[in-house]
Design a protein around this motif. Structure first.
Motif, mmCIF file in Angstrom:
data_model
loop_
_atom_site.group_PDB
_atom_site.id
_atom_site.type_symbol
_atom_site.label_atom_id
_atom_site.label_comp_id
_atom_site.label_asym_id
_atom_site.label_seq_id
_atom_site.Cartn_x
_atom_site.Cartn_y
_atom_site.Cartn_z
ATOM 1 N N HIS A 1 0.843 -1.194 0.000
ATOM 2 C CA HIS A 1 0.000 0.000 0.000
ATOM 3 C C HIS A 1 0.881 1.247 0.000
ATOM 4 O O HIS A 1 1.695 1.443 0.899
ATOM 5 C CB HIS A 1 -0.902 -0.014 1.243
ATOM 6 N N ILE B 1 -0.700 1.784 5.442
ATOM 7 C CA ILE B 1 0.183 2.283 4.387
ATOM 8 C C ILE B 1 1.623 1.858 4.683
ATOM 9 O O ILE B 1 2.130 2.082 5.779
ATOM 10 C CB ILE B 1 0.082 3.818 4.280
ATOM 11 N N ARG C 1 -3.514 4.643 9.672
ATOM 12 C CA ARG C 1 -2.788 3.741 8.775
ATOM 13 C C ARG C 1 -1.323 4.134 8.586
ATOM 14 O O ARG C 1 -0.566 3.399 7.958
ATOM 15 C CB ARG C 1 -3.492 3.674 7.421
ATOM 16 N N ASN D 1 -7.684 4.405 -3.965
ATOM 17 C CA ASN D 1 -8.438 4.995 -2.865
ATOM 18 C C ASN D 1 -8.247 6.510 -2.883
ATOM 19 O O ASN D 1 -7.165 7.008 -2.573
ATOM 20 C CB ASN D 1 -7.949 4.398 -1.538
ATOM 21 N N VAL E 1 -8.922 -1.914 3.662
ATOM 22 C CA VAL E 1 -7.686 -1.365 3.103
ATOM 23 C C VAL E 1 -6.600 -1.413 4.178
ATOM 24 O O VAL E 1 -6.794 -0.899 5.278
ATOM 25 C CB VAL E 1 -7.894 0.084 2.617
ATOM 26 N N SER F 1 -3.378 5.091 -2.304
ATOM 27 C CA SER F 1 -4.245 6.111 -1.710
ATOM 28 C C SER F 1 -3.707 7.495 -2.047
ATOM 29 O O SER F 1 -2.538 7.794 -1.769
ATOM 30 C CB SER F 1 -4.321 5.947 -0.187
ATOM 31 N N TYR G 1 -2.614 -1.370 -3.476
ATOM 32 C CA TYR G 1 -3.424 -0.278 -2.930
ATOM 33 C C TYR G 1 -2.670 1.034 -3.119
ATOM 34 O O TYR G 1 -1.498 1.142 -2.737
ATOM 35 C CB TYR G 1 -3.705 -0.484 -1.437
#
Length: 243
Positions: free
Chosen positions: A11, A179, A198, A131, A176, A57, A55
């Motif tokens: 992520h 990170i 995160r 995201n 999710v 974001s 992922y």
């Protein structure tokens, strides 16, 4: 191009900063910086998906951004609409699943409809989750989660022993993961209320490159830097090396 032997983070989060300064350096209106920034979004989303990141974001619009000049806010909302119009087919056809983190109730009705349409159309895609943090604030997310958790506890839906275990389920998009790598462009060295829960054990990477100039090569350099980090999660170097 990133070497195949490098570990790819699951992520990646990006604080996309520097659009206004990019335009100012070129004696252009701020809107031109935002337009160039959208072009960078398209390139980096595709590059991240090709790299195998699962992922991504992007901090697109914060709860604090409403305090910017009305004309700039209107421009940003218009660019969001344009992005959704132009990228809906690409997102769906390229196997990307769109998610949104944030309170979208304040967005235009047409924008909300577009977002929900793409989210629905792409919900079964598995190549990468994109995201978008829209009208998002990390503190707001935590306060909302705590309030909803307290309500369910008070009503007897969850037990006291479950509070810590279930807290994450009250965040936006609870599936999710945390990170692994946070990238911030433009030289600013702060996290600006982004994904506070995160980011607890994230590796932070700051670059002076302004977002409109941020290239695939710059992204690769961030991944290479990430691979030079030792992620301890509270353990010693020896424990990590002996795993």
């Amino acid at each position: 191009m990133v070497k195949k032997t490098l570990k790819i983070p699951l992520h990646v989060g990006i604080i996309m900063d520097g659009n206004g300064r990019w335009a100012k350096k070129r004696l252009l209106p701020r809107v031109m910086g935002h337009r160039e920034g959208v072009k960078t979004v398209k390139r980096i989303v595709e590059h991240a998906a090709n790299m195998g990141i699962k992922y991504l974001s992007l901090f697109a619009f914060s709860t604090e951004n409403w305090f910017r000049p009305e004309e700039e806010v209107s421009t940003l909302m218009g660019l969001l609409d344009e992005y959704l119009d132009s990228e809906m087919r690409n997102i769906v056809e390229k196997g990307i699943s769109l998610r949104v983190s944030g309170d979208i109730s304040k967005l235009r009705e047409a924008t909300k409809t577009k977002l929900m349409d793409i989210i629905e159309a792409s919900k079964n895609n598995r190549r990468m989750v994109l995201n978008l943090a829209l009208n998002y604030g990390g503190r707001d997310e935590l306060l909302k989660a705590a309030s909803d958790l307290a309500r369910d506890f008070a009503s007897g839906k969850i037990a006291e022993s479950e509070l810590g275990l279930l807290f994450k389920n009250y965040l936006y998009n609870p599936d999710v993961p945390d990170i692994d790598l946070l990238i911030r462009t433009s030289g600013e060295i702060r996290i600006s209320n982004f994904m506070l829960w995160r980011l607890a054990y994230s590796e932070l990477y700051f670059t002076k490159v302004l977002w409109p100039d941020f290239s695939e090569k710059d992204f690769d350099e961030a991944i290479e830097d990430y691979n030079r980090r030792i992620r301890r999660f509270g353990k010693t170097d020896e424990q990590i090396l002996n795993q």
